[in-house]
Each structure stands twice: as C-alpha cells, then as structure tokens.
Design a protein around this motif. Structure first.
Motif, PDB file in Angstrom:
ATOM      1  N   ILE A  39      15.807   7.546   4.131  1.00  0.00           N
ATOM      2  CA  ILE A  39      14.750   6.631   3.713  1.00  0.00           C
ATOM      3  C   ILE A  39      13.452   7.418   3.715  1.00  0.00           C
ATOM      4  O   ILE A  39      13.156   8.127   4.685  1.00  0.00           O
ATOM      5  CB  ILE A  39      14.641   5.440   4.695  1.00  0.00           C
ATOM      6  N   GLN A  40      12.682   7.282   2.651  1.00  0.00           N
ATOM      7  CA  GLN A  40      11.435   8.022   2.539  1.00  0.00           C
ATOM      8  C   GLN A  40      10.287   7.046   2.287  1.00  0.00           C
ATOM      9  O   GLN A  40      10.391   6.151   1.451  1.00  0.00           O
ATOM     10  CB  GLN A  40      11.533   9.021   1.379  1.00  0.00           C
ATOM     11  N   ILE A  41       9.206   7.215   3.046  1.00  0.00           N
ATOM     12  CA  ILE A  41       7.984   6.435   2.840  1.00  0.00           C
ATOM     13  C   ILE A  41       7.119   7.211   1.857  1.00  0.00           C
ATOM     14  O   ILE A  41       6.815   8.377   2.074  1.00  0.00           O
ATOM     15  CB  ILE A  41       7.223   6.216   4.170  1.00  0.00           C
ATOM     16  N   LEU A  42       6.724   6.539   0.773  1.00  0.00           N
ATOM     17  CA  LEU A  42       5.954   7.208  -0.280  1.00  0.00           C
ATOM     18  C   LEU A  42       4.489   6.796  -0.241  1.00  0.00           C
ATOM     19  O   LEU A  42       4.149   5.707   0.098  1.00  0.00           O
ATOM     20  CB  LEU A  42       6.539   6.858  -1.646  1.00  0.00           C
TER      21      LEU A  42
ATOM     22  N   THR B  94       0.806  -1.222   0.000  1.00  0.00           N
ATOM     23  CA  THR B  94       0.000   0.000   0.000  1.00  0.00           C
ATOM     24  C   THR B  94       0.838   1.271   0.000  1.00  0.00           C
ATOM     25  O   THR B  94       0.308   2.360  -0.122  1.00  0.00           O
ATOM     26  CB  THR B  94      -0.935   0.030   1.225  1.00  0.00           C
ATOM     27  N   PHE B  95       2.140   1.143   0.164  1.00  0.00           N
ATOM     28  CA  PHE B  95       3.037   2.300   0.123  1.00  0.00           C
ATOM     29  C   PHE B  95       4.367   1.876  -0.477  1.00  0.00           C
ATOM     30  O   PHE B  95       4.630   0.695  -0.667  1.00  0.00           O
ATOM     31  CB  PHE B  95       3.246   2.905   1.531  1.00  0.00           C
ATOM     32  N   GLY B  96       5.199   2.869  -0.777  1.00  0.00           N
ATOM     33  CA  GLY B  96       6.521   2.596  -1.320  1.00  0.00           C
ATOM     34  C   GLY B  96       7.594   3.093  -0.372  1.00  0.00           C
ATOM     35  O   GLY B  96       7.334   3.908   0.509  1.00  0.00           O
ATOM     36  N   VAL B  97       8.802   2.590  -0.552  1.00  0.00           N
ATOM     37  CA  VAL B  97       9.942   3.013   0.251  1.00  0.00           C
ATOM     38  C   VAL B  97      11.056   3.410  -0.716  1.00  0.00           C
ATOM     39  O   VAL B  97      11.407   2.653  -1.616  1.00  0.00           O
ATOM     40  CB  VAL B  97      10.436   1.866   1.172  1.00  0.00           C
ATOM     41  N   LYS B  98      11.575   4.612  -0.529  1.00  0.00           N
ATOM     42  CA  LYS B  98      12.691   5.095  -1.342  1.00  0.00           C
ATOM     43  C   LYS B  98      13.924   5.170  -0.451  1.00  0.00           C
ATOM     44  O   LYS B  98      13.909   5.838   0.588  1.00  0.00           O
ATOM     45  CB  LYS B  98      12.368   6.479  -1.912  1.00  0.00           C
ATOM     46  N   VAL B  99      14.959   4.436  -0.831  1.00  0.00           N
ATOM     47  CA  VAL B  99      16.216   4.410  -0.084  1.00  0.00           C
ATOM     48  C   VAL B  99      17.249   5.184  -0.897  1.00  0.00           C
ATOM     49  O   VAL B  99      17.473   4.874  -2.071  1.00  0.00           O
ATOM     50  CB  VAL B  99      16.700   2.957   0.141  1.00  0.00           C
ATOM     51  N   CYS B 100      17.849   6.195  -0.297  1.00  0.00           N
ATOM     52  CA  CYS B 100      18.841   7.019  -0.995  1.00  0.00           C
ATOM     53  C   CYS B 100      20.184   6.916  -0.287  1.00  0.00           C
ATOM     54  O   CYS B 100      20.248   6.749   0.925  1.00  0.00           O
ATOM     55  CB  CYS B 100      18.400   8.478  -1.022  1.00  0.00           C
TER      56      CYS B 100
END
Length: 75
Positions: free
Chosen positions: A72-75, A43-49
């Motif tokens: 880390i960002q929850i999208l 139901t959501f995405g995770v962006k790891v930078c």
C-alpha cells in the motif's frame, strides 16, 4: 467522546493480514484493476497493489478491498 479521525473526517485505513483492506472516509475510486486500485483520500491518495484485487463493498463512508495485497502506498 469520538475518536479524532472521525471528528476530523480524515481517512482511516485498516489492513487485516494481506487479504483485506478497509478504508473509512474515502473520497472515491480513481482507478480500478485486479492488480492496482487507486483511492482518493481527499488531500492524498492511496495506491493498493496486489493480485486478484476486488472492491467488495463501497458506500459513501467506507470501502472494502479483498485479494492478495502486496503493498500500500500513500501518494
């Protein structure tokens, strides 16, 4: 007695310092690069930078990302 996150099948993230991220109950990789990795959590995405990011292991239940993780960002 199992933890609620395991029973519900929701993603679980574990960050070790700034060099290792483990995610359980993922739904796959959406984008992959050495500076950015996008993961589906359902139901959501995770962006790891970060820098020199690498997908070390991945199976149907969990994945492991290593490198210098800056955020880390929850999208």
């Amino acid at each position: 007695d199992l933890p609620a996150d395991v029973v519900a099948g929701v993603p679980r993230l574990e960050l070790v310092g700034d060099c290792e991220l483990r995610m359980e109950n993922h739904r796959g990789i959406l984008a992959y690069g050495t500076q950015e990795i996008h993961i589906s959590g359902g139901t959501f995405g995770v962006k790891v930078c970060g820098e020199e990011l690498e997908l070390r292991t991945m199976n149907a239940l969990e994945l492991l990302i290593t490198g210098h993780i800056t955020h880390i960002q929850i999208l």
